[in-house]
Design a protein around this motif. Structure first.
Motif, PDB file in Angstrom:
ATOM      1  N   ASN A 193     -10.149  19.244   0.119  1.00  0.00           N
ATOM      2  CA  ASN A 193      -9.338  20.139  -0.704  1.00  0.00           C
ATOM      3  C   ASN A 193      -9.444  19.773  -2.181  1.00  0.00           C
ATOM      4  OD1 ASN A 193      -7.417  22.274  -1.048  1.00  0.00           O
ATOM      5  ND2 ASN A 193      -5.830  20.726  -1.361  1.00  0.00           N
ATOM      6  N   LEU A 194      -9.535  18.476  -2.427  1.00  0.00           N
ATOM      7  CA  LEU A 194      -9.679  17.994  -3.797  1.00  0.00           C
ATOM      8  C   LEU A 194     -10.943  18.559  -4.443  1.00  0.00           C
ATOM      9  CD1 LEU A 194      -8.467  15.994  -5.890  1.00  0.00           C
ATOM     10  CD2 LEU A 194      -9.953  14.242  -4.907  1.00  0.00           C
ATOM     11  N   LEU A 195     -11.953  18.810  -3.614  1.00  0.00           N
ATOM     12  CA  LEU A 195     -13.207  19.330  -4.132  1.00  0.00           C
ATOM     13  C   LEU A 195     -13.053  20.692  -4.804  1.00  0.00           C
ATOM     14  CD1 LEU A 195     -15.660  18.360  -1.236  1.00  0.00           C
ATOM     15  CD2 LEU A 195     -15.411  17.254  -3.462  1.00  0.00           C
ATOM     16  N   TYR A 196     -12.018  21.452  -4.389  1.00  0.00           N
ATOM     17  CA  TYR A 196     -11.813  22.765  -4.996  1.00  0.00           C
ATOM     18  C   TYR A 196     -11.816  22.670  -6.523  1.00  0.00           C
ATOM     19  CZ  TYR A 196     -10.617  25.580  -0.886  1.00  0.00           C
ATOM     20  OH  TYR A 196     -10.652  26.282   0.278  1.00  0.00           O
ATOM     21  N   ASN A 197     -10.999  21.739  -7.043  1.00  0.00           N
ATOM     22  CA  ASN A 197     -10.877  21.623  -8.495  1.00  0.00           C
ATOM     23  C   ASN A 197     -11.795  20.567  -9.082  1.00  0.00           C
ATOM     24  OD1 ASN A 197      -8.758  23.590  -8.837  1.00  0.00           O
ATOM     25  ND2 ASN A 197      -7.405  22.142  -7.824  1.00  0.00           N
ATOM     26  N   ILE A 198     -11.983  19.464  -8.345  1.00  0.00           N
ATOM     27  CA  ILE A 198     -12.814  18.378  -8.872  1.00  0.00           C
ATOM     28  C   ILE A 198     -14.260  18.826  -9.035  1.00  0.00           C
ATOM     29  CG2 ILE A 198     -13.749  16.098  -8.361  1.00  0.00           C
ATOM     30  CD1 ILE A 198     -10.842  16.052  -9.252  1.00  0.00           C
ATOM     31  N   VAL A 199     -14.799  19.518  -8.030  1.00  0.00           N
ATOM     32  CA  VAL A 199     -16.188  19.965  -8.103  1.00  0.00           C
ATOM     33  C   VAL A 199     -16.367  20.935  -9.267  1.00  0.00           C
ATOM     34  CG1 VAL A 199     -17.929  21.365  -6.923  1.00  0.00           C
ATOM     35  CG2 VAL A 199     -16.781  19.531  -5.703  1.00  0.00           C
ATOM     36  N   ASP A 200     -15.374  21.815  -9.460  1.00  0.00           N
ATOM     37  CA  ASP A 200     -15.434  22.709 -10.618  1.00  0.00           C
ATOM     38  C   ASP A 200     -15.625  21.906 -11.905  1.00  0.00           C
ATOM     39  OD1 ASP A 200     -15.065  24.875  -9.037  1.00  0.00           O
ATOM     40  OD2 ASP A 200     -13.017  25.311  -9.656  1.00  0.00           O
ATOM     41  N   ARG A 201     -14.814  20.848 -12.056  1.00  0.00           N
ATOM     42  CA  ARG A 201     -14.852  20.065 -13.292  1.00  0.00           C
ATOM     43  C   ARG A 201     -16.169  19.309 -13.446  1.00  0.00           C
ATOM     44  NH1 ARG A 201      -8.778  17.622 -12.356  1.00  0.00           N
ATOM     45  NH2 ARG A 201      -7.836  19.642 -11.927  1.00  0.00           N
TER      46      ARG A 201
ATOM     47  N   ILE B   9     -10.036  14.191 -17.518  1.00  0.00           N
ATOM     48  CA  ILE B   9     -10.732  13.202 -16.690  1.00  0.00           C
ATOM     49  C   ILE B   9      -9.743  12.248 -16.039  1.00  0.00           C
ATOM     50  CG2 ILE B   9     -12.234  11.160 -16.825  1.00  0.00           C
ATOM     51  CD1 ILE B   9     -14.018  12.716 -18.713  1.00  0.00           C
ATOM     52  N   VAL B  10      -8.754  11.771 -16.798  1.00  0.00           N
ATOM     53  CA  VAL B  10      -7.746  10.860 -16.245  1.00  0.00           C
ATOM     54  C   VAL B  10      -6.993  11.540 -15.094  1.00  0.00           C
ATOM     55  CG1 VAL B  10      -5.577   9.657 -16.729  1.00  0.00           C
ATOM     56  CG2 VAL B  10      -7.473   9.501 -18.355  1.00  0.00           C
ATOM     57  N   SER B  11      -6.628  12.815 -15.282  1.00  0.00           N
ATOM     58  CA  SER B  11      -5.932  13.563 -14.236  1.00  0.00           C
ATOM     59  C   SER B  11      -6.821  13.747 -13.012  1.00  0.00           C
ATOM     60  CB  SER B  11      -5.499  14.934 -14.763  1.00  0.00           C
ATOM     61  OG  SER B  11      -4.600  14.803 -15.837  1.00  0.00           O
ATOM     62  N   SER B  12      -8.114  13.947 -13.253  1.00  0.00           N
ATOM     63  CA  SER B  12      -9.055  14.118 -12.138  1.00  0.00           C
ATOM     64  C   SER B  12      -9.193  12.829 -11.340  1.00  0.00           C
ATOM     65  CB  SER B  12     -10.426  14.548 -12.672  1.00  0.00           C
ATOM     66  OG  SER B  12     -10.334  15.783 -13.357  1.00  0.00           O
ATOM     67  N   VAL B  13      -9.274  11.693 -12.034  1.00  0.00           N
ATOM     68  CA  VAL B  13      -9.345  10.402 -11.345  1.00  0.00           C
ATOM     69  C   VAL B  13      -8.062  10.165 -10.556  1.00  0.00           C
ATOM     70  CG1 VAL B  13      -9.478   7.900 -11.651  1.00  0.00           C
ATOM     71  CG2 VAL B  13     -10.963   9.389 -12.991  1.00  0.00           C
ATOM     72  N   ARG B  14      -6.931  10.515 -11.164  1.00  0.00           N
ATOM     73  CA  ARG B  14      -5.660  10.352 -10.456  1.00  0.00           C
ATOM     74  C   ARG B  14      -5.646  11.173  -9.168  1.00  0.00           C
ATOM     75  NH1 ARG B  14       0.605  10.305 -12.328  1.00  0.00           N
ATOM     76  NH2 ARG B  14       1.478  10.765 -10.302  1.00  0.00           N
ATOM     77  N   GLN B  15      -6.087  12.426  -9.239  1.00  0.00           N
ATOM     78  CA  GLN B  15      -6.164  13.256  -8.043  1.00  0.00           C
ATOM     79  C   GLN B  15      -7.066  12.615  -6.998  1.00  0.00           C
ATOM     80  OE1 GLN B  15      -7.093  17.146 -10.129  1.00  0.00           O
ATOM     81  NE2 GLN B  15      -5.828  17.894  -8.446  1.00  0.00           N
ATOM     82  N   LEU B  16      -8.167  12.062  -7.468  1.00  0.00           N
ATOM     83  CA  LEU B  16      -9.142  11.455  -6.564  1.00  0.00           C
ATOM     84  C   LEU B  16      -8.537  10.275  -5.796  1.00  0.00           C
ATOM     85  CD1 LEU B  16     -12.201  11.728  -5.848  1.00  0.00           C
ATOM     86  CD2 LEU B  16     -12.631   9.968  -7.561  1.00  0.00           C
ATOM     87  N   VAL B  17      -7.842   9.400  -6.498  1.00  0.00           N
ATOM     88  CA  VAL B  17      -7.312   8.200  -5.842  1.00  0.00           C
ATOM     89  C   VAL B  17      -5.983   8.460  -5.135  1.00  0.00           C
ATOM     90  CG1 VAL B  17      -8.501   6.658  -7.442  1.00  0.00           C
ATOM     91  CG2 VAL B  17      -6.160   7.349  -7.939  1.00  0.00           C
ATOM     92  N   GLU B  18      -5.248   9.499  -5.556  1.00  0.00           N
ATOM     93  CA  GLU B  18      -3.966   9.797  -4.918  1.00  0.00           C
ATOM     94  C   GLU B  18      -4.113  10.593  -3.626  1.00  0.00           C
ATOM     95  OE1 GLU B  18      -1.355  11.802  -7.614  1.00  0.00           O
ATOM     96  OE2 GLU B  18      -0.337   9.950  -8.167  1.00  0.00           O
ATOM     97  N   THR B  19      -5.231  11.272  -3.468  1.00  0.00           N
ATOM     98  CA  THR B  19      -5.405  12.145  -2.307  1.00  0.00           C
ATOM     99  C   THR B  19      -5.211  11.417  -0.980  1.00  0.00           C
ATOM    100  OG1 THR B  19      -6.788  13.742  -3.473  1.00  0.00           O
ATOM    101  CG2 THR B  19      -7.061  13.606  -1.097  1.00  0.00           C
ATOM    102  N   PRO B  20      -5.827  10.237  -0.756  1.00  0.00           N
ATOM    103  CA  PRO B  20      -5.573   9.529   0.503  1.00  0.00           C
ATOM    104  C   PRO B  20      -4.105   9.122   0.671  1.00  0.00           C
ATOM    105  CG  PRO B  20      -7.575   8.716  -0.518  1.00  0.00           C
ATOM    106  CD  PRO B  20      -6.892   9.583  -1.539  1.00  0.00           C
ATOM    107  N   ILE B  21      -3.414   8.808  -0.439  1.00  0.00           N
ATOM    108  CA  ILE B  21      -1.993   8.459  -0.345  1.00  0.00           C
ATOM    109  C   ILE B  21      -1.199   9.658   0.146  1.00  0.00           C
ATOM    110  CG2 ILE B  21       0.038   7.705  -1.653  1.00  0.00           C
ATOM    111  CD1 ILE B  21      -1.861   6.294  -3.592  1.00  0.00           C
ATOM    112  N   TYR B  22      -1.508  10.804  -0.417  1.00  0.00           N
ATOM    113  CA  TYR B  22      -0.840  12.039   0.014  1.00  0.00           C
ATOM    114  C   TYR B  22      -1.119  12.295   1.494  1.00  0.00           C
ATOM    115  CZ  TYR B  22       0.349  17.009   0.257  1.00  0.00           C
ATOM    116  OH  TYR B  22       0.875  18.215   0.613  1.00  0.00           O
TER     117      TYR B  22
END
Length: 455
Positions: free
Chosen positions: A29-37, A280-293
């Motif tokens: 799901n993260l790929l939706y926005n991360i891949v765009d960026r 970029i900082v927000s994208s990294v946060r999404q990346l590392v927070e996803t498994p926590i979620y």
């Protein structure tokens, strides 16, 4: 079709069985926005500017997701508690109420967004140059509001019935499609930023179609729109769904508010380049927070079901297992962020000046990241056990009463410039996260002991 037995199976195995497919789903799901960026940042000549512009649309994405979760994550724990109490008819009514509210709110949000897209982007901190890329992206993205909210808001009801693998597939379908369609629309057809938005909308439609097909045709408890004669009876359920979902809603909505505040302060103290840094900082946060979620969402239906079934020992065990998993994972990722920040940043951009400015910002932002776990764990337990007031209070505390004031106070009053913006987050993690977790221990554990004594 194999389902998870929330009542009799091993708690540890149940959480892993629910969390692992959820983890895969959330990463996809993260790929939706991360891949765009990632792709947008590599558009020749305009990549860095376009990346910052699309980052300005992030509050809109957060708002849409927040409303989807208001009804989805608000309804799913109540749905699970009803199932634990063997009240399946009530559980279905709760799910149908959530579904109806998801669809209605999606149409309203889409219309508001399409009418006020430009002034909203200016409010989010868009300069005249940034609007060139941000406005077309937002207008196309808004067309996919309904499928996006159905996919996000109704997926928790698939997981709450024990079909965690199906929940994973519903996300995987859209995410893989987005991964393939992005380069095709952006580079092959030459649509640029517009192409990224088109790919996302098509992918969201595929995910929503799968979710609806499963919940209407294959699931044990099936979803539909509410009938007219059910509306009056549904007001009570709707009120409870919104009350419980408000905590997560506020948490996500305030994330969007914080993003707006940060972009406005950064545009003054650092210029447009620092909006790209924040993206970029927000994208990294999404990346590392996803498994926590994913771990939290994997543990949530088990907490809710066993709480409804009055099995306090299994609730405690689920809390311990979920907390241990989250803390271990975060310790590893925190180490990566501290010792190899450049590797994470280069995933999103290879612009040397952008990477240079992003490294110290990333280190500052994640300085106390592990304390954020305490907020996540406490919030998940409060939400799963239907503790509305606690969940709402701590959602507001960290973001509204700590982060936002500090985002203005540290750069302007303490003259810390852009560093003050990024350091506001770790300060709030320590104060807000610690207070939330301690309160959770002091309120939930005594209740579970009383439940033990009564039974």
């Amino acid at each position: 079709m194999k389902r998870i037995d929330f009542e009799n199976g091993s708690v540890t195995q149940n959480i892993f069985a629910a969390a692992l497919p959820m983890l895969v789903a959330q990463i996809l799901n993260l790929l939706y926005n991360i891949v765009d960026r990632i792709y947008i940042a590599r558009i020749p000549h305009i990549g860095t500017a376009a990346l910052g512009a699309v980052g300005l649309c992030f509050p809109l994405v957060v708002i849409i997701t927040a409303f989807a979760n208001l009804f989805g994550s608000g309804g799913a724990p109540l749905f699970s508690i009803s199932r634990g109490q063997k009240k399946n008819k009530q559980a279905v009514h709760i799910m149908n109420t959530s579904f109806t509210m998801v669809c209605f709110s999606a149409v309203v949000l889409m219309l508001i967004g399409l009418l006020f897209a430009r002034p909203l982007l200016v409010l989010f901190g868009a300069s005249k140059d940034a609007l060139v890329y941000a406005f077309p992206y937002m207008m196309i993205y808004l067309i996919g509001t309904l499928p996006s909210m159905i996919a996000i808001g109704m997926n928790p009801f698939i997981n709450a019935q024990g079909y965690s693998t199906i929940g994973m597939f519903s996300v995987a379908i859209g995410a893989v499609a987005n991964l393939l369609l992005d380069p095709f629309f952006i580079f092959v057809l030459g649509f640029g930023v517009r192409g990224a938005a088109i790919a996302t909308v098509i992918s969201q439609c595929l995910s929503a179609s799968f979710v609806l097909f499963f919940l209407t045709k294959k699931a044990e408890l099936k979803v539909r729109f509410l009938h007219k004669d059910e509306l009056s009876e549904s007001f009570g359920y709707a009120k409870n769904i919104i009350s419980l979902g408000t905590a997560g809603f506020i948490m996500q909505l305030t994330n969007g508010l914080v993003s707006i505040v940060c972009n406005n302060v950064l545009s003054v103290t650092g210029g447009d380049i620092y909006i790209s840094v924040m993206t970029i900082v927000s994208s990294v946060r999404q990346l590392v927070e996803t498994p926590i979620y994913a771990m939290n969402e994997g543990g949530s239906p088990i907490l809710s079901y066993n709480y409804g079934a009055r099995r306090p020992a299994r609730v405690r065990k689920a809390m311990i297992v979920m907390s241990a998993m989250i803390l271990c994972y975060t310790a590893v990722m925190w180490s990566v962020i501290i010792f190899a920040p450049g590797a994470l940043i280069r995933v999103f951009s290879s612009d040397p000046s952008l990477v240079k400015d992003s490294v110290p910002a990333l280190n500052q932002y994640f300085a106390a990241f592990i304390f954020m776990d305490l907020q996540y764990i406490g919030q998940t337990v409060f939400k799963s056990l239907n503790k509305k007031k606690h969940a709402i209070f701590f959602s507001l505390l960290r973001k509204v009463f700590i982060v936002i004031p500090l985002t203005y106070f540290m750069p302007y009053v303490l003259h810390m410039g852009t560093s003050g913006v990024f350091l506001a987050e770790p300060v709030s993690n320590v104060i807000g996260g610690g207070f939330c977790f301690i309160t959770m221990l002091c309120t939930v554990l005594p209740e579970l002991r009383r439940m033990d004594n009564c039974d």
